[in-house]
Design a protein around this motif. Structure first.
Motif, PDB file in Angstrom:
ATOM      1  N   GLY A  97       0.791  -1.219   0.000  1.00 23.55           N
ATOM      2  CA  GLY A  97       0.000   0.000   0.000  1.00 23.55           C
ATOM      3  C   GLY A  97       0.826   1.273   0.000  1.00 23.55           C
ATOM      4  N   SER A  98       2.156   1.150   0.035  1.00 22.17           N
ATOM      5  CA  SER A  98       3.006   2.339   0.009  1.00 22.17           C
ATOM      6  C   SER A  98       3.058   2.908  -1.394  1.00 22.17           C
ATOM      7  N   LEU A  99       3.233   4.191  -1.505  1.00 14.50           N
ATOM      8  CA  LEU A  99       3.200   4.879  -2.793  1.00 14.50           C
ATOM      9  C   LEU A  99       4.601   4.977  -3.370  1.00 14.50           C
ATOM     10  N   VAL A 100       5.148   3.827  -3.730  1.00 12.10           N
ATOM     11  CA  VAL A 100       6.492   3.759  -4.293  1.00 12.10           C
ATOM     12  C   VAL A 100       6.552   2.649  -5.334  1.00 12.10           C
ATOM     13  N   TYR A 101       7.601   2.733  -6.162  1.00 14.64           N
ATOM     14  CA  TYR A 101       8.030   1.604  -6.982  1.00 14.64           C
ATOM     15  C   TYR A 101       9.265   1.025  -6.296  1.00 14.64           C
ATOM     16  N   ALA A 102       9.284  -0.281  -6.075  1.00 14.92           N
ATOM     17  CA  ALA A 102      10.395  -0.880  -5.351  1.00 14.92           C
ATOM     18  C   ALA A 102      11.011  -2.037  -6.155  1.00 14.92           C
ATOM     19  N   PRO A 103      12.275  -1.847  -6.612  1.00 12.85           N
ATOM     20  CA  PRO A 103      13.069  -0.608  -6.564  1.00 12.85           C
ATOM     21  C   PRO A 103      12.628   0.372  -7.644  1.00 12.85           C
ATOM     22  N   GLY A 104      13.165   1.606  -7.547  1.00 11.10           N
ATOM     23  CA  GLY A 104      12.848   2.615  -8.537  1.00 11.10           C
ATOM     24  C   GLY A 104      12.607   3.975  -7.928  1.00 11.10           C
ATOM     25  N   THR A 105      11.917   4.000  -6.777  1.00 13.50           N
ATOM     26  CA  THR A 105      11.613   5.291  -6.161  1.00 13.50           C
ATOM     27  C   THR A 105      12.735   5.732  -5.221  1.00 13.50           C
ATOM     28  N   GLU A 106      13.024   4.921  -4.207  1.00 15.06           N
ATOM     29  CA  GLU A 106      14.046   5.304  -3.233  1.00 15.06           C
ATOM     30  C   GLU A 106      15.442   5.239  -3.837  1.00 15.06           C
ATOM     31  N   GLU A 107      15.662   4.308  -4.749  1.00 14.73           N
ATOM     32  CA  GLU A 107      16.927   4.228  -5.468  1.00 14.73           C
ATOM     33  C   GLU A 107      16.651   3.685  -6.868  1.00 14.73           C
ATOM     34  N   PRO A 108      17.395   4.158  -7.877  1.00 14.24           N
ATOM     35  CA  PRO A 108      17.139   3.710  -9.248  1.00 14.24           C
ATOM     36  C   PRO A 108      17.414   2.210  -9.397  1.00 14.24           C
ATOM     37  N   LEU A 109      16.687   1.597 -10.301  1.00 12.06           N
ATOM     38  CA  LEU A 109      16.958   0.208 -10.666  1.00 12.06           C
ATOM     39  C   LEU A 109      17.956   0.218 -11.815  1.00 12.06           C
ATOM     40  N   GLU A 110      19.135  -0.351 -11.601  1.00  9.32           N
ATOM     41  CA  GLU A 110      20.156  -0.421 -12.637  1.00  9.32           C
ATOM     42  C   GLU A 110      20.138  -1.808 -13.271  1.00  9.32           C
ATOM     43  N   ILE A 111      20.042  -1.859 -14.586  1.00 10.27           N
ATOM     44  CA  ILE A 111      19.975  -3.125 -15.307  1.00 10.27           C
ATOM     45  C   ILE A 111      20.861  -3.069 -16.537  1.00 10.27           C
ATOM     46  N   ALA A 112      21.202  -4.244 -17.059  1.00  6.52           N
ATOM     47  CA  ALA A 112      21.975  -4.349 -18.291  1.00  6.52           C
ATOM     48  C   ALA A 112      21.035  -4.331 -19.489  1.00  6.52           C
ATOM     49  N   PRO A 113      21.520  -3.939 -20.661  1.00 11.48           N
ATOM     50  CA  PRO A 113      20.672  -3.970 -21.858  1.00 11.48           C
ATOM     51  C   PRO A 113      20.131  -5.379 -22.106  1.00 11.48           C
ATOM     52  N   GLY A 114      18.877  -5.467 -22.521  1.00 13.52           N
ATOM     53  CA  GLY A 114      18.252  -6.754 -22.781  1.00 13.52           C
ATOM     54  C   GLY A 114      17.550  -7.351 -21.584  1.00 13.52           C
ATOM     55  N   THR A 115      17.575  -6.643 -20.448  1.00 13.60           N
ATOM     56  CA  THR A 115      16.893  -7.132 -19.252  1.00 13.60           C
ATOM     57  C   THR A 115      15.401  -6.841 -19.330  1.00 13.60           C
ATOM     58  N   THR A 116      14.599  -7.823 -18.962  1.00 11.04           N
ATOM     59  CA  THR A 116      13.150  -7.644 -18.905  1.00 11.04           C
ATOM     60  C   THR A 116      12.753  -7.262 -17.482  1.00 11.04           C
ATOM     61  N   VAL A 117      12.025  -6.176 -17.351  1.00 10.13           N
ATOM     62  CA  VAL A 117      11.537  -5.722 -16.048  1.00 10.13           C
ATOM     63  C   VAL A 117      10.057  -6.056 -15.954  1.00 10.13           C
ATOM     64  N   GLU A 118       9.695  -6.804 -14.924  1.00 14.36           N
ATOM     65  CA  GLU A 118       8.299  -7.163 -14.693  1.00 14.36           C
ATOM     66  C   GLU A 118       7.750  -6.296 -13.565  1.00 14.36           C
ATOM     67  N   PHE A 119       6.756  -5.491 -13.881  1.00 14.79           N
ATOM     68  CA  PHE A 119       6.094  -4.644 -12.901  1.00 14.79           C
ATOM     69  C   PHE A 119       4.904  -5.416 -12.334  1.00 14.79           C
ATOM     70  N   VAL A 120       4.867  -5.560 -11.015  1.00 13.01           N
ATOM     71  CA  VAL A 120       3.814  -6.335 -10.354  1.00 13.01           C
ATOM     72  C   VAL A 120       3.032  -5.408  -9.418  1.00 13.01           C
ATOM     73  N   TRP A 121       1.753  -5.289  -9.667  1.00 14.09           N
ATOM     74  CA  TRP A 121       0.901  -4.425  -8.842  1.00 14.09           C
ATOM     75  C   TRP A 121       0.636  -5.095  -7.495  1.00 14.09           C
ATOM     76  N   GLU A 122       1.065  -4.434  -6.406  1.00 16.16           N
ATOM     77  CA  GLU A 122       0.853  -4.949  -5.059  1.00 16.16           C
ATOM     78  C   GLU A 122      -0.235  -4.191  -4.310  1.00 16.16           C
ATOM     79  N   SER A 123      -0.778  -3.178  -4.931  1.00 15.97           N
ATOM     80  CA  SER A 123      -1.918  -2.443  -4.370  1.00 15.97           C
ATOM     81  C   SER A 123      -2.680  -1.813  -5.528  1.00 15.97           C
ATOM     82  N   ASP A 124      -3.778  -1.134  -5.221  1.00 13.40           N
ATOM     83  CA  ASP A 124      -4.712  -0.687  -6.264  1.00 13.40           C
ATOM     84  C   ASP A 124      -4.432   0.731  -6.759  1.00 13.40           C
ATOM     85  N   ASN A 125      -4.990   0.992  -7.957  1.00 15.61           N
ATOM     86  CA  ASN A 125      -5.050   2.334  -8.546  1.00 15.61           C
ATOM     87  C   ASN A 125      -3.671   2.904  -8.872  1.00 15.61           C
ATOM     88  N   HIS A 126      -2.908   2.150  -9.634  1.00 10.63           N
ATOM     89  CA  HIS A 126      -1.587   2.628 -10.065  1.00 10.63           C
ATOM     90  C   HIS A 126      -1.430   2.440 -11.570  1.00 10.63           C
TER      91      HIS A 126
END
Length: 217
Positions: A74-103
């Motif tokens: 229920g916190s209003l953040v992307y984890a990771p992403g908000t408090e610290e950037p998500l660093e990835i290599a080219p070709g990485t697939t990022v899966e965003f998973v909704w853990e609360s509503d209305n986003h």
């Protein structure tokens, strides 16, 4: 040849052609889609050409997948992403998973040739969306309903994830040298003891008699 045999032989190539055409249509319609919470009705569809569950990024990627939780607990953040950037290599697939509503995920900025569209429809718990990031650079995004509350995120695509700018100093363990803290402490204590014994010996008995200046000389 009997008429029945002729019709049977003619039906085989026709069936083959029909199957090939159907397969071609299936390939043409294969696009990245987002998935719902398993209720049987998807609540959003992306328009990319990536593969994999909910994929919307181009290319097959490197096979590496990272997960970003959207509104965890229920916190209003992307984890990771908000408090610290998500660093990835080219070709990485990022899966965003909704853990609360209305986003949602609205792209603010990205590298010039990236073409990431995000996922603007508002979704609820259980929804997932994936994208494969190929282009080097920084991607900034936000959640429309909660942007004013600080729900923003950053993804950095770099050849050296976690390496920082300019390399910097690395710990010995990062260079492949197994170092345990208790061994460092033991070695330090042992060095202090040896130094103390040597100093005590010099002060008590003086220099070696072979130098000609000791007390026994």
């Amino acid at each position: 040849m009997k008429r029945r045999d002729f019709l049977r032989a003619a039906s085989v190539p026709a069936a083959t052609a029909t199957a090939s055409a159907a397969a071609g249509v299936g390939v043409a319609q294969e696009t990245g889609t987002s998935t719902s919470d398993g209720t049987g009705t998807a609540t959003g569809t992306s328009t990319g050409t990536g593969t994999g569950t909910g994929g919307s990024g181009g290319g097959g990627g490197s096979g590496v997948t990272e997960t970003v939780e959207v509104g965890p607990g229920g916190s209003l953040v992307y984890a990771p992403g908000t408090e610290e950037p998500l660093e990835i290599a080219p070709g990485t697939t990022v899966e965003f998973v909704w853990e609360s509503d209305n986003h949602n995920i609205v792209v603010d900025s990205q590298p010039e040739d990236a073409g990431w569209e995000g996922h603007e429809p508002i979704e609820n718990t259980g929804f997932t969306y994936s994208h494969t990031f190929e282009t080097l650079g920084e991607y900034a995004f936000h959640c429309t309903p909660h942007q004013s509350a600080g729900m923003v995120g950053t993804i950095i695509v770099t050849e050296n994830p976690g390496g920082g700018e300019g390399g910097g100093e690395k710990e010995l363990e990062e260079l492949g040298v197994p170092i345990q803290a208790h061994w460092v402490g033991a070695a330090t204590i042992l060095g202090i003891i040896v130094t103390a014994i040597f100093t005590f010996y010099i002060l008590k008995y003086g220099e070696s008699p072979h130098t000609g200046t000791g007390r026994n000389g």
